[in-house]
Design an enzyme around this catalytic site. Structure first.
Site, PDB file in Angstrom:
ATOM      1  N   ARG A   1       3.032  11.440 -17.883  1.00 56.62           N
ATOM      2  CA  ARG A   1       3.861  12.634 -17.639  1.00 56.62           C
ATOM      3  C   ARG A   1       3.845  12.637 -16.050  1.00 56.62           C
ATOM      4  O   ARG A   1       2.914  12.466 -15.424  1.00 56.62           O
ATOM      5  CB  ARG A   1       3.665  13.734 -18.126  1.00 56.62           C
ATOM      6  CG  ARG A   1       3.581  13.821 -19.693  1.00 56.62           C
ATOM      7  CD  ARG A   1       3.224  14.978 -20.363  1.00 56.62           C
ATOM      8  NE  ARG A   1       3.342  14.713 -21.865  1.00 56.62           N
ATOM      9  CZ  ARG A   1       2.337  15.595 -22.595  1.00 56.62           C
ATOM     10  NH1 ARG A   1       1.745  16.531 -22.183  1.00 56.62           N
ATOM     11  NH2 ARG A   1       2.307  15.401 -24.098  1.00 56.62           N
TER      12      ARG A   1
ATOM     13  N   ARG B   1       8.664  23.043 -22.191  1.00 61.75           N
ATOM     14  CA  ARG B   1       7.571  22.090 -21.270  1.00 61.75           C
ATOM     15  C   ARG B   1       8.363  20.838 -20.438  1.00 61.75           C
ATOM     16  O   ARG B   1       7.949  20.489 -19.621  1.00 61.75           O
ATOM     17  CB  ARG B   1       6.429  21.610 -22.319  1.00 61.75           C
ATOM     18  CG  ARG B   1       5.249  20.718 -21.482  1.00 61.75           C
ATOM     19  CD  ARG B   1       4.070  20.547 -22.263  1.00 61.75           C
ATOM     20  NE  ARG B   1       4.463  19.230 -23.067  1.00 61.75           N
ATOM     21  CZ  ARG B   1       3.291  18.988 -24.032  1.00 61.75           C
ATOM     22  NH1 ARG B   1       2.380  19.457 -24.044  1.00 61.75           N
ATOM     23  NH2 ARG B   1       3.792  17.837 -24.822  1.00 61.75           N
TER      24      ARG B   1
ATOM     25  N   ARG C   1       7.314  14.838 -32.873  1.00 57.23           N
ATOM     26  CA  ARG C   1       6.120  15.555 -32.658  1.00 57.23           C
ATOM     27  C   ARG C   1       5.975  16.770 -33.805  1.00 57.23           C
ATOM     28  O   ARG C   1       5.216  17.361 -34.092  1.00 57.23           O
ATOM     29  CB  ARG C   1       5.590  15.993 -31.131  1.00 57.23           C
ATOM     30  CG  ARG C   1       5.319  14.922 -30.356  1.00 57.23           C
ATOM     31  CD  ARG C   1       5.013  14.966 -29.108  1.00 57.23           C
ATOM     32  NE  ARG C   1       4.724  13.831 -28.302  1.00 57.23           N
ATOM     33  CZ  ARG C   1       3.394  13.935 -27.562  1.00 57.23           C
ATOM     34  NH1 ARG C   1       3.079  14.771 -27.449  1.00 57.23           N
ATOM     35  NH2 ARG C   1       3.117  12.656 -27.102  1.00 57.23           N
TER      36      ARG C   1
END
Ligand SMILES: Nc1nc2c(ncn2[C@@H]2O[C@H](COP(=O)(O)OP(=O)(O)O)[C@@H](O)[C@H]2O)c(=O)[nH]1
Ligand SMILES: Nc1ncnc2c1ncn2[C@@H]1O[C@H](COP(=O)(O)OP(=O)(O)O)[C@@H](O)[C@H]1O
Length: 391
Positions: A173, A266, A277
């Site tokens: 990320r 996020r 997820r």
């Protein structure tokens, strides 16, 4: 390859009848385990603790795959057979926090690796004095706040905690650094290391491969820190089944809606990954409640409140207990020892008055991790007959 030169093997053998003696500068020792195998440890040229095996049935040398974190080279060492599974190797001229190593030749871990690799295998496990604080496994669905809570622990207690840096095939990320958040890896390389027995556990999670290498945990323990592992529920099951004793904590969201909100806020996954997820989260929340898997379940509703509860669980609220570091002793290059039951009575050359006892009575764990619970005690704790050996 003919028969091992008898003088070499005989000369090198520890004199087990009344103990073993390290003549200084001995960089090669030999011990018999069972009636057919002599394990020769060390290499005079490189002073490394290389391992080769002489098989008396075939009169052949066997060069095993050596797993586990390996000991550094040594100017001299001694070796004593503890049982049919392992040899204690004592590195001379070291301090006791790097002096005691276990060469495993037939433990469950070694037998499993032999079956998996289809060849001869031995494994090193470093001896750890005293009861190092148990590692901490933290699991929970993506977005629940594991990373946030761990970051707070590491920030408030930088000298106490170390993070086990996992390997993953997931792409980094924006804010993630290689070697800090993860070891970002190619799948092939990671699978090769998994086959080489270098991983404590690994799992396919959200379509990527994740794994905890033995080294990742040892590196933290090496710094005398308490290891934190952020791993999924499959990984938690593997660690629970391994020789690594840990404290298992599962983090829950206050609601599924809140979990989705945090994951979206996020902003690190695209829609498809978010959906994957969230689908996995349902199964992970069920797994988190499985009896006997996690020692504690924490709901991360208000962050500070959850963090305070986490610190209570880890015994961090009262005055931080400083477990007295057991007395480190120096293991001189030249030493003599006697194995009496689960004790190794060590006596050093006349010039050095050190004499101490290595008590293996409560040792546990082992390769691919460390062997913990070793105890150093004064010779005075010995009985008269045991002291008799010390002269
Ligand atoms: N089994 C296992 N799971 C891991 C490891 N490292 C991370 N994970 C888990 O993989 C999942 C995804 O991690 P990540 O991609 O960083 O996403 P996050 O959960 O949103 O932070 C999380 O549940 C992690 O706990 C590992 O070494 N082994
Ligand atoms: N108690 C909380 N309340 C609200 N937001 C939180 C809370 N804990 C974490 N967050 C936020 O939720 C997101 C996911 O947290 P993170 O630590 O990355 O989760 P994980 O590591 O479990 O995937 C982050 O943006 C974080 O700032």
């Amino acid at each position: 390859m003919g028969e091992a030169p008898a003088f070499l093997v005989e000369d090198l053998k520890s004199k087990l009848t009344n103990g073993f003696h390290l003549k200084s500068k001995v960089c090669e020792t030999a011990v018999d385990i069972g009636c057919n195998r002599t394990y020769v440890i060390g290499d005079p040229k490189s002073e490394s603790l290389a391992v080769r095996v002489f098989d008396k049935l075939t009169n052949e040398w066997v060069f095993p795959i050596v797993l586990g974190t390996k000991p550094k080279a040594s100017k001299g060492h001694s070796a004593v057979v503890l049982d049919q599974d392992r040899v204690l190797v004592i590195r001379g001229d070291t301090s006791s926090d790097d002096g005691f190593w276990f060469l495993e030749v037939n433990t469950l871990f070694v037998r499993e690796q032999k079956a998996r690799l289809g060849t001869e295998v031995v494994a090193w496990s470093k001896g750890v004095i005293g009861e190092a604080e148990k590692p901490i496994v933290i699991s929970g669905p993506s977005g629940v706040g594991k990373g946030t809570l761990i970051a707070k622990l590491m920030e408030e207690f930088p000298l106490m905690f170390g993070f086990s840096v996992s390997h993953t095939t997931r792409a980094p990320r924006n804010n993630e650094k290689n070697g800090v958040h993860y070891h970002f890896s190619e799948r092939g390389a990671m699978e090769k290391d998994i086959d080489g027995g270098k991983f404590l556990e690994f799992a396919a999670v959200h379509g990527n491969l994740y794994g905890t290498s033995v080294e990742a945990v040892d590196v933290v323990a090496e710094k005398g820190k308490r290891c934190i592992l952020d791993i999924d529920v499959q990984g938690a099951r593997s660690v629970r089944a391994s020789s690594l004793e840990a404290i298992f904590i599962f983090i829950c969201p206050p609601s599924f809606e809140e979990l989705e909100k945090r994951l979206r806020a996020r902003g690190t996954e695209v829609e498809e990954q978010i959906q994957k997820r969230l689908r996995n989260a349902k199964a992970e929340l069920e797994q988190g409640a499985s009896p006997g898997l996690f020692d504690h379940i924490l709901v991360n509703d208000d962050l500070e409140n959850c963090y305070d509860k986490l610190k209570v669980l880890l015994g961090l609220t009262d005055a931080v207990k400083t477990t007295p570091k057991s007395e480190l002793v120096h293991v001189p290059l030249e030493h003599t020892g006697l194995k009496i039951g689960e004790k190794i009575v060590m006596k050093c050359s006349a010039a050095e008055q050190e004499r101490f006892v290595l008590d293996l009575g409560s040792m546990r764990g082992g390769a691919p991790g460390r062997t913990r619970g070793l105890r150093i005690c004064a010779a005075e704790e010995l009985s008269d007959s045991e002291l008799g050996f010390l002269g």
